[in-house]
Design an enzyme around this catalytic site. Structure first.
Site, PDB file in Angstrom:
ATOM      1  CD  GLU A  37       8.753  -5.731 -19.425  1.00 19.90           C
ATOM      2  OE1 GLU A  37       8.813  -6.639 -19.557  1.00 19.90           O
ATOM      3  OE2 GLU A  37       9.830  -4.462 -19.793  1.00 19.90           O
ATOM      4  CG  HIS A 158      19.987  -4.490 -36.519  1.00 17.70           C
ATOM      5  ND1 HIS A 158      20.433  -4.795 -38.317  1.00 17.70           N
ATOM      6  CD2 HIS A 158      19.386  -3.583 -36.647  1.00 17.70           C
ATOM      7  CE1 HIS A 158      19.178  -4.026 -38.861  1.00 17.70           C
ATOM      8  NE2 HIS A 158      18.020  -3.797 -38.203  1.00 17.70           N
ATOM      9  CE  LYS A 162      16.974  -6.702 -36.634  1.00 17.29           C
ATOM     10  NZ  LYS A 162      15.883  -6.529 -35.271  1.00 17.29           N
TER      11      LYS A 162
END
Length: 273
Positions: A37, A158, A162
């Site tokens: 991460e 989408h 996004k």
């Protein structure tokens, strides 16, 4: 190479990161060996299983790619363009396969990532589903068969989160259409219409983007001329299909010679033209 490849997942707290962890853990052919991460993330230094709401697994979330990749064979990366460029260099130094599903990459980003193929295996694709890659083949064939009087429009939808448009898949489909016509996509791409735009320019390949709700991914390629239309369509109804495709790419790439590859190579599809 033999044995189960040891896989690291980047951006492990995100939607795709979580799905990749699930798919890898369900597989008998690979094992999850690490998780990454960004620096400063709340999960750094903590057990991944616990962070995902389950039992501890012994996989500790890290932010030092070099250290995490030292004990890996493959890194799967659905993050951001800047992050993926960095991971490509880290993967090359560590000699691990880099599977890249990140979209929104610039030409310079792509050149840098693919350039790492001199030292390791890079498998990069804007979409890792079998259906989309078959659709690309069909789009190229149809575009090649039709004359320029047929307008081509790529329409994609989408979810609201996004951040890039057109989608990487839409651009792949547009490129397939341009290849079929034997033109450069940059020369014929029409990505924005607002206000008094005038009539459509003959030969252009248009892009239309829809964002809303939790749409996973829908792509239509419209071929339209006077009196008739052809529509080629792909709809994703389960995000896991992208994770399964990425795992398939990881397994395929493990043991391949260094180079820059895509899903056409992974799936063994015929590369025409």
């Amino acid at each position: 190479m033999t044995g189960q490849p040891r896989i690291v997942v980047t951006g492990v707290s995100g939607r795709m990161g979580r799905m990749l962890v699930q798919v890898i853990n369900e597989s008998d052919d690979a094992r999850l060996a690490g998780a990454l991460e960004r620096s400063g993330h709340d999960w750094i230094g903590r057990d991944l299983g616990a962070m995902l709401g389950g039992a501890e697994t012994g996989v500790i979330v890290g932010d030092d790619a070099g250290a995490v990749l030292a004990d890996a064979d493959v890194v799967i990366d659905f993050t951001s363009p800047a992050a993926s460029v960095g991971f490509a260099q880290d993967a090359a130094k560590a000699g691990v396969v880099h599977v890249v599903g990140t979209t929104g990459l610039s030409d310079a980003d792509i050149a840098t990532i693919d350039g790492a193929g001199r030292d390791t295996v890079i498998v990069r694709a804007g979409n890792m589903s079998l259906g989309v890659n078959l659709l690309m083949t069909l789009v190229k064939q149809v575009a090649e068969a039709l004359d320029p009087a047929w307008d081509i429009e790529v329409i994609e939808a989408h979810h609201r989160h996004k951040v890039d448009a057109p989608s990487g898949t839409a651009l792949m489909l547009g490129q397939a259409a341009a290849d079929g016509r034997g033109v450069a996509l940059d020369d014929v791409s029409d990505r924005g219409r607002d206000g008094i735009t005038g009539a459509r320019t003959p030969g252009d390949i248009g892009f239309s983007a829809i964002r809303g709700g939790d749409i996973i991914g829908e792509h239509d390629v419209l071929f339209a001329t006077e009196g008739e239309q052809i529509v080629l369509r792909h709809r994703a109804t389960d995000r896991a299909l992208f994770a399964r495709g990425a795992l398939r790419a990881a397994l395929w790439g493990h043991g391949q010679p260094p180079g820059a590859y895509d899903m056409v190579d992974v799936l063994g599809l015929t590369r025409s033209g």
